[in-house]
Design an enzyme around this catalytic site. Structure first.
Site, PDB file in Angstrom:
ATOM      1  N   LYS A  79      37.516  29.664  43.511  1.00  0.00           N
ATOM      2  CA  LYS A  79      36.552  30.939  43.116  1.00  0.00           C
ATOM      3  C   LYS A  79      35.305  29.913  42.811  1.00  0.00           C
ATOM      4  O   LYS A  79      35.345  28.713  42.026  1.00  0.00           O
ATOM      5  CB  LYS A  79      36.741  31.548  41.882  1.00  0.00           C
ATOM      6  N   SER A 154      36.130  40.514  39.316  1.00  0.00           N
ATOM      7  CA  SER A 154      35.034  39.720  40.245  1.00  0.00           C
ATOM      8  C   SER A 154      35.747  38.482  41.030  1.00  0.00           C
ATOM      9  O   SER A 154      34.957  38.142  41.816  1.00  0.00           O
ATOM     10  CB  SER A 154      34.286  38.916  39.007  1.00  0.00           C
ATOM     11  N   SER A 178      39.634  40.284  36.241  1.00  0.00           N
ATOM     12  CA  SER A 178      39.264  39.754  37.482  1.00  0.00           C
ATOM     13  C   SER A 178      40.097  39.201  38.457  1.00  0.00           C
ATOM     14  O   SER A 178      39.603  38.714  39.852  1.00  0.00           O
ATOM     15  CB  SER A 178      37.951  38.672  37.357  1.00  0.00           C
TER      16      SER A 178
HETATM   17  N1  GLN Z   1      35.458  43.828  35.341  1.00  0.00           N
HETATM   18  C1  GLN Z   1      35.301  43.016  34.060  1.00  0.00           C
HETATM   19  C2  GLN Z   1      33.698  42.853  33.952  1.00  0.00           C
HETATM   20  O1  GLN Z   1      33.026  43.390  34.787  1.00  0.00           O
HETATM   21  C3  GLN Z   1      35.991  41.908  34.018  1.00  0.00           C
HETATM   22  C4  GLN Z   1      35.521  40.789  34.508  1.00  0.00           C
HETATM   23  C5  GLN Z   1      36.348  39.565  34.710  1.00  0.00           C
HETATM   24  O2  GLN Z   1      37.546  39.466  34.465  1.00  0.00           O
HETATM   25  N2  GLN Z   1      35.603  38.445  34.893  1.00  0.00           N
HETATM   26  O3  GLN Z   1      33.648  42.308  32.815  1.00  0.00           O
END
Ligand code: GLN
Length: 483
Positions: A79, A154, A178
């Site tokens: 990532k 994400s 994410s």
């Molecule tokens: N969807 C969540 C957010 O927008 C989690 C994001 C993540 O785990 N990095 O914060």
């Protein structure tokens, strides 16, 4: 050669028998990337020269008779919020569009030391803030099965890359879901380890008390193998744990390991409430029946404060993000606004131009929650709720070995479906954020398909540092579903 026909076990059997070379495997990954990445936009950097050199090293080792290291010759994607020295680490942000990492994240270095071949860096929501990958400054990632849908976020690029056969495994980061939510959307396995299990050194920070790096893979065994490599104490991360790392693969082989007699699977009614898509509920309930067929007992437990988790998370995560992102000021590194004459303008315009809208929204929310006069009402209150949520899990785990919930309330949604309404987007994180607040580990694995053929994910939750339980239960289910 198609990587979709392989998992790591199968690849290692083939490498050992000399049915293929690591160079061939690497070229197969690069060919799939070339073919599919223009449409999917899953990778932001492709690293053919570096990868082919690593593969050649593996082939030389094998020719010399060296034993296979745990990830020998495995094509992996990282990532793009995790540093790999000498390559770009953009966090999918204009702010870091040209940032070259000067060092390698500990988790990534451990993968390389175990023989992994890094083929590219994956797209993500900017600074890992989002649930659909539509917040990337370099364009959204598309779902591998349907270009009109999102892959989740994400770590959407990581999940799409694994699902499309560009690699056998990928790293993600999980602050509130994410890794698990994109794994669920794309039909792969994704693990968020216990907080402190994997070093965060070299991971660009979002919410430091919530962030964990973890694997996305095609099978439960592959996830167990990869976590074993990445996990463990690191002197560069004071929050990394001294807990010994067990051999997660030890109980994932024989038929006896699919026997779950004596296991208690916790089911919380609150996790099957309003907003849950009927197809998701059906698939998860069927999987619960499968657990029973494997010998496990279902136990009703309660997570009474689950309803507060989203609000709690979006205060704590944004507060931490606002502090972490203060370092991007146009002075030390990252984007610098041109033609400015005052220091104030340098800060303000660099941040105005370098950050995208969702990142700005989070900084505003988080700064507000931390500001004098509001700190007690928001941040301090949120920390208290966090403690209560953690106690809910402690109490639930007095009655069961693992908990099972859906990973996300719906299958992959359409591009643009939730972008106008951030609250709708945030609500899709209901089942995942709670684990980060409590610090406990969770895994998403495929448990069925919707009427439209979209993957559905099931989440297995274990107490802190009990990832082995999660792998064992997940492996047994995966096995049963393949029959
Ligand atoms: N969807 C969540 C957010 O927008 C989690 C994001 C993540 O785990 N990095 O914060």
């Amino acid at each position: 050669m198609n990587l979709l026909d392989f998992d790591i076990d199968r690849l290692h059997t083939a490498l050992q028998a000399r049915h293929c070379s690591a160079a061939e495997v690497c070229r197969a990954a690069l060919a799939t990337i070339e073919q599919r990445n223009p449409a999917l936009n899953a990778l932001l950097s492709i690293l053919p020269d570096r990868a082919l050199k690593q593969a050649a090293d593996t082939d030389a080792r094998l020719a010399a008779g060296a034993p296979l290291r745990p990830l020998e010759g495995v094509p992996i994607v990282i990532k793009d919020n995790q540093c790999l020295a000498g390559t770009r680490t953009t966090c999918a942000s204009q702010m870091l569009a040209n940032y070259m990492a000067t060092y390698t994240a500990t988790a990534v270095a451990r993968l390389e030391a175990a023989g992994a071949v890094i083929v590219g860096k994956a797209n993500l929501d900017e600074f890992a803030m989002g649930s659909s990958n539509e917040n990337s400054a370099f364009g959204p990632v598309r779902h591998p099965l349907d270009p009109n849908r999102v892959p989740g976020g994400s770590s959407g690029g990581s999940a799409a890359a694994v699902a499309a056969g560009m690699c056998l495994a990928a790293t993600g980061s999980d602050t509130g879901g994410s890794i698990r939510q994109p794994a669920a959307f794309c039909g792969v396995v994704g693990v968020k380890p216990t907080y402190g299990r994997v070093s965060r050194y070299g991971l660009v920070a979002f919410g430091s008390s919530l962030d964990q790096i973890g694997p996305l893979t095609r099978t439960v065994r592959d996830a167990a193998r990869m976590l074993r490599v990445m996990a463990g104490y690191d002197e560069h991360d004071a929050t990394s744990s001294l807990h010994a790392v067990p051999d997660y693969l030890a109980e994932l082989s024989g038929d006896a390991d699919t026997d779950l007699r004596g296991w208690r699977i916790g089911v919380a009614q609150e996790a099957f409430g309003a907003g849950l898509d009927p197809a998701v509920e059906l698939a998860v309930r069927q999987a619960l029946k499968t657990f029973e067929a494997l010998g496990a007992t279902l136990v009703e437990v309660s997570l009474p404060r689950l309803g507060y988790a989203i609000a709690d998370y979006y205060i704590i995560a944004t507060a931490e993000a606002s502090a972490n992102l203060a370092r991007f000021d146009g002075v030390r590194y990252g984007y610098r606004a041109p033609d400015v004459t005052t220091v104030h303008d340098l800060y303000a315009l660099s941040r105005e131009q370098g950050f995208g809208p969702e990142v700005k929204r989070r900084i505003l929310l988080g700064t507000y929650a931390l500001s004098s006069g509001y700190y007690d009402a928001y941040y301090l209150k949120a920390q208290k709720v966090r403690t209560l949520l953690r106690r809910d899990f402690d109490r639930a785990f007095e009655q069961c070995d693992v908990l099972v919930t859906p990973t996300a309330p719906t299958p992959a949604f359409k591009l643009g479906e939730k972008t106008d309404d951030p609250l709708q987007m945030y609500l899709s994180d209901i089942y995942t954020v709670t684990l980060n607040l409590a610090g406990v580990p969770g895994m998403s694995l495929p448990c069925g398909k919707s009427g439209e053929g979209l993957p559905i994910g099931l989440q297995i939750v274990a107490p802190a540092f009990e990832e082995s339980r999660m792998f064992r239960a997940g492996w047994a289910l995966e096995h049963a579903l393949l029959q």
